[in-house]
Design a protein around this motif. Structure first.
Motif, short mmCIF file in Angstrom:
data_model
loop_
_atom_site.label_atom_id
_atom_site.label_comp_id
_atom_site.label_asym_id
_atom_site.label_seq_id
_atom_site.Cartn_x
_atom_site.Cartn_y
_atom_site.Cartn_z
N GLU A 86 0.91 -1.58 -0.40
CA GLU A 86 0.30 0.31 -0.30
C GLU A 86 0.99 1.43 0.17
O GLU A 86 0.14 2.29 -0.89
CB GLU A 86 -0.36 0.38 1.65
CG GLU A 86 -2.13 -1.01 1.20
CD GLU A 86 -2.54 -1.18 2.17
OE1 GLU A 86 -3.84 -1.17 2.26
OE2 GLU A 86 -2.14 -0.75 3.84
N SER A 87 2.42 1.41 0.28
CA SER A 87 2.48 2.08 0.62
C SER A 87 3.84 2.83 -0.67
O SER A 87 4.23 3.77 -0.12
CB SER A 87 3.79 2.05 1.84
OG SER A 87 4.01 1.14 1.63
N LYS A 88 3.98 1.95 -1.17
CA LYS A 88 4.43 1.98 -2.58
C LYS A 88 4.14 3.44 -3.38
O LYS A 88 3.25 3.67 -3.54
CB LYS A 88 4.39 1.45 -3.53
CG LYS A 88 5.55 1.56 -4.73
CD LYS A 88 5.78 -0.01 -5.30
CE LYS A 88 6.43 -0.77 -5.26
NZ LYS A 88 7.61 -0.77 -5.42
N ARG A 89 4.93 4.82 -3.93
CA ARG A 89 5.01 5.47 -4.49
C ARG A 89 4.25 4.85 -5.80
O ARG A 89 5.17 4.45 -6.90
CB ARG A 89 5.73 6.95 -4.33
CG ARG A 89 6.29 7.02 -2.74
CD ARG A 89 7.28 7.90 -3.83
NE ARG A 89 7.97 8.61 -2.27
CZ ARG A 89 7.03 9.66 -1.27
NH1 ARG A 89 6.11 9.71 -1.67
NH2 ARG A 89 8.14 10.16 -0.10
N LEU A 90 3.22 5.74 -5.98
CA LEU A 90 2.63 6.13 -7.35
C LEU A 90 3.68 6.08 -8.66
O LEU A 90 3.18 5.68 -9.80
CB LEU A 90 1.54 6.56 -8.24
CG LEU A 90 0.41 7.08 -7.06
CD1 LEU A 90 -0.91 7.70 -7.65
CD2 LEU A 90 -0.18 5.01 -6.75
N ASN A 91 5.10 7.02 -8.63
CA ASN A 91 5.75 7.54 -9.74
C ASN A 91 6.70 6.04 -10.12
O ASN A 91 6.83 5.40 -10.53
CB ASN A 91 6.32 8.49 -9.13
CG ASN A 91 7.05 8.51 -8.34
OD1 ASN A 91 7.00 7.94 -7.27
ND2 ASN A 91 8.23 9.18 -8.44
N VAL A 92 6.75 5.37 -8.80
CA VAL A 92 7.86 4.39 -8.99
C VAL A 92 7.00 2.51 -9.54
O VAL A 92 7.43 2.43 -10.39
CB VAL A 92 8.74 3.34 -7.60
CG1 VAL A 92 8.73 2.19 -7.44
CG2 VAL A 92 8.62 4.39 -6.99
N ILE A 103 -2.65 0.31 -14.58
CA ILE A 103 -1.65 1.98 -15.01
C ILE A 103 -2.51 2.97 -15.42
O ILE A 103 -2.43 3.84 -15.06
CB ILE A 103 -1.18 0.83 -16.30
CG1 ILE A 103 -0.36 2.18 -16.46
CG2 ILE A 103 -2.05 0.54 -17.00
CD1 ILE A 103 0.98 1.56 -17.47
N GLU A 104 -3.95 2.33 -15.27
CA GLU A 104 -5.09 3.54 -16.13
C GLU A 104 -5.40 4.15 -14.72
O GLU A 104 -5.88 5.53 -15.06
CB GLU A 104 -6.05 3.00 -16.38
CG GLU A 104 -7.56 3.62 -16.76
CD GLU A 104 -8.20 3.20 -17.72
OE1 GLU A 104 -9.62 3.44 -17.07
OE2 GLU A 104 -8.19 2.72 -18.45
N ASP A 105 -5.21 3.93 -13.44
CA ASP A 105 -4.96 4.16 -12.64
C ASP A 105 -4.98 5.65 -12.05
O ASP A 105 -5.11 6.72 -11.67
CB ASP A 105 -5.73 3.54 -10.73
CG ASP A 105 -7.16 2.56 -11.21
OD1 ASP A 105 -7.66 3.71 -11.54
OD2 ASP A 105 -7.01 1.48 -10.59
N ILE A 106 -3.34 5.57 -12.44
CA ILE A 106 -2.28 6.44 -12.13
C ILE A 106 -2.10 7.76 -13.10
O ILE A 106 -2.06 8.06 -13.22
CB ILE A 106 -0.94 5.56 -11.92
CG1 ILE A 106 -1.33 4.82 -11.27
CG2 ILE A 106 0.62 6.68 -12.56
CD1 ILE A 106 0.67 3.59 -11.24
#
Length: 279
Positions: A143-149, A177-180
Motif C-alpha cells: 500500500e505504501s509504494k509511491r505511484l511514480n515508482v 496503470i490507468e488509475d495512475i
C-alpha cells in the motif's frame, strides 16, 4: 553580554536573503515555488490549462502512494479459481474488464489474474476448463509504494494491474496503470465505459433495466410512466445520492416507489451506472 542579534531577527534576515537570492537566480527552491512559477506561466498564456493540469498531476503522482487511489477489496470484480470458464462469462460480459483478480476462498486471497484475451482464446475450445488452468501470476505491491515508482514498474514489466496487499499479506485492493495515468491526464473513458452507451436506459427484460445515472429524471419518468420528484436534482444518479445522503458504493441498493435501484458503478465523485428492477 552578547551583541548578537536575537534568533528571530536572524531567522527573518535569512528568510529575506533567501527571497532576494530567489529573485536574483529565478530558481525555485521547493515544489510550491515551482508550482507557483507554472501557474504564473499559465496566467501569462505561456501554458494552456490542460498542460498546467498535467504538470501538476505529474508532481502530485510523485507524492502519492498506492493506498491513495487503489480500488478497495470490497469493490473488486473477481472470479473464483475453481470456476469453469463458461460459468463466468455473464460476469465478464457485464463488466467488460480486460483483467479480473482470481481468488481462492475469499477476496483477501488473490492467487492470480485472468486476462480477457486468454479467456476468449480458450472458452471456445474447451468450456470445461477452469479459471486456474489459464490464469496468470498476480503482481503484488504494498500500500505504501509511491505511484511514480509503480508507474515505472508497470512500463518496464509491461504490466497493467497489481494487487495491493496490507501488512499481513492480504489483498487490500487493486491498482491499474490507468488509475495512475488518470491522476495526470484526468478521467480516461474507453469503448466499454457505460457512460458511452448512447441509450440512457437499456432494457434487459420486462423486469430488469440498466440505467445511466445521467438520465434526466424527466426522461426516466416518461419512459416508465413514473412520477419521481426532481425539484432539487436533474438526474437519476443525483436523486440516488440525495436519498442515500452519501456517495454510494457498488452494490448499494435503494427502493423508491415501484423501483429497486442497485449501484453498478460509482466513484467518490458521482454514480455512473444503475441496475433497476421493477417490483
Amino acid at each position: 553580554m552578547s551583541d548578537g542579534k536575537p534568533p528571530s531577527s536572524q531567522t527573518h534576515q535569512r528568510s529575506f536573503l533567501e527571497r532576494i537570492s530567489y529573485f536574483l537566480t529565478g530558481e525555485p527552491q521547493d515544489l510550491e515555488d515551482l508550482l507557483e512559477i507554472l501557474r504564473e506561466s499559465q496566467e501569462k498564456h505561456l501554458l494552456d490549462s490542460d498542460a498546467l493540469n498535467m504538470m501538476e498531476g505529474v508532481m502530485q503522482v510523485s507524492q502519492m502512494r498506492v493506498r491513495d487511489i487503489m480500488i478497495p477489496r470490497s469493490q473488486m470484480v473477481v472470479v473464483p479459481k475453481a470456476a469453469e470458464l463458461e460459468s463466468i462469462m455473464p460476469l465478464v460480459v457485464e463488466f467488460a474488464h480486460s483483467r479480473f483478480p482470481v481468488i481462492q476462498e475469499d477476496r483477501s486471497k488473490v492467487v492470480g489474474i485472468l486476462l480477457g484475451k486468454d479467456l476468449l482464446a480458450h472458452v471456445l475450445a474447451d468450456k470445461s476448463l477452469k479459471v486456474e488452468n489459464i490464469m496468470r501470476p498476480a503482481s503484488v505491491v504494498p500500500e505504501s509504494k509511491r505511484l511514480n515508482v509503480l508507474l515505472k514498474e508497470f512500463r518496464t514489466e509491461r504490466n497493467h494491474m497489481a494487487i495491493v496487499v496490507d501488512e499481513y499479506g492480504n489483498a487490500a485492493g487493486l491498482v491499474t496503470i490507468e488509475d495512475i495515468l488518470e491522476q495526470i491526464v484526468g478521467k480516461i473513458e474507453d469503448e466499454h465505459d457505460e457512460d458511452e452507451i448512447q441509450e440512457y436506459i437499456y432494457k434487459r427484460n420486462d423486469q430488469e433495466f440498466i440505467v445511466n445515472a445521467l438520465t434526466p429524471i424527466a426522461d426516466f419518468n416518461e419512459y416508465f410512466h413514473a412520477d419521481l420528484e426532481d425539484d432539487d436534482c436533474d438526474t437519476v444518479g443525483g436523486l440516488i445520492v440525495q436519498r442515500l445522503e452519501h456517495f454510494p458504493k457498488r452494490g448499494e441498493k435503494l427502493e423508491m416507489d415501484q423501483f429497486c435501484f442497485e449501484v453498478m458503478r460509482a466513484d467518490n465523485r458521482r454514480v455512473h451506472m444503475l441496475k433497476l428492477k421493477l417490483k
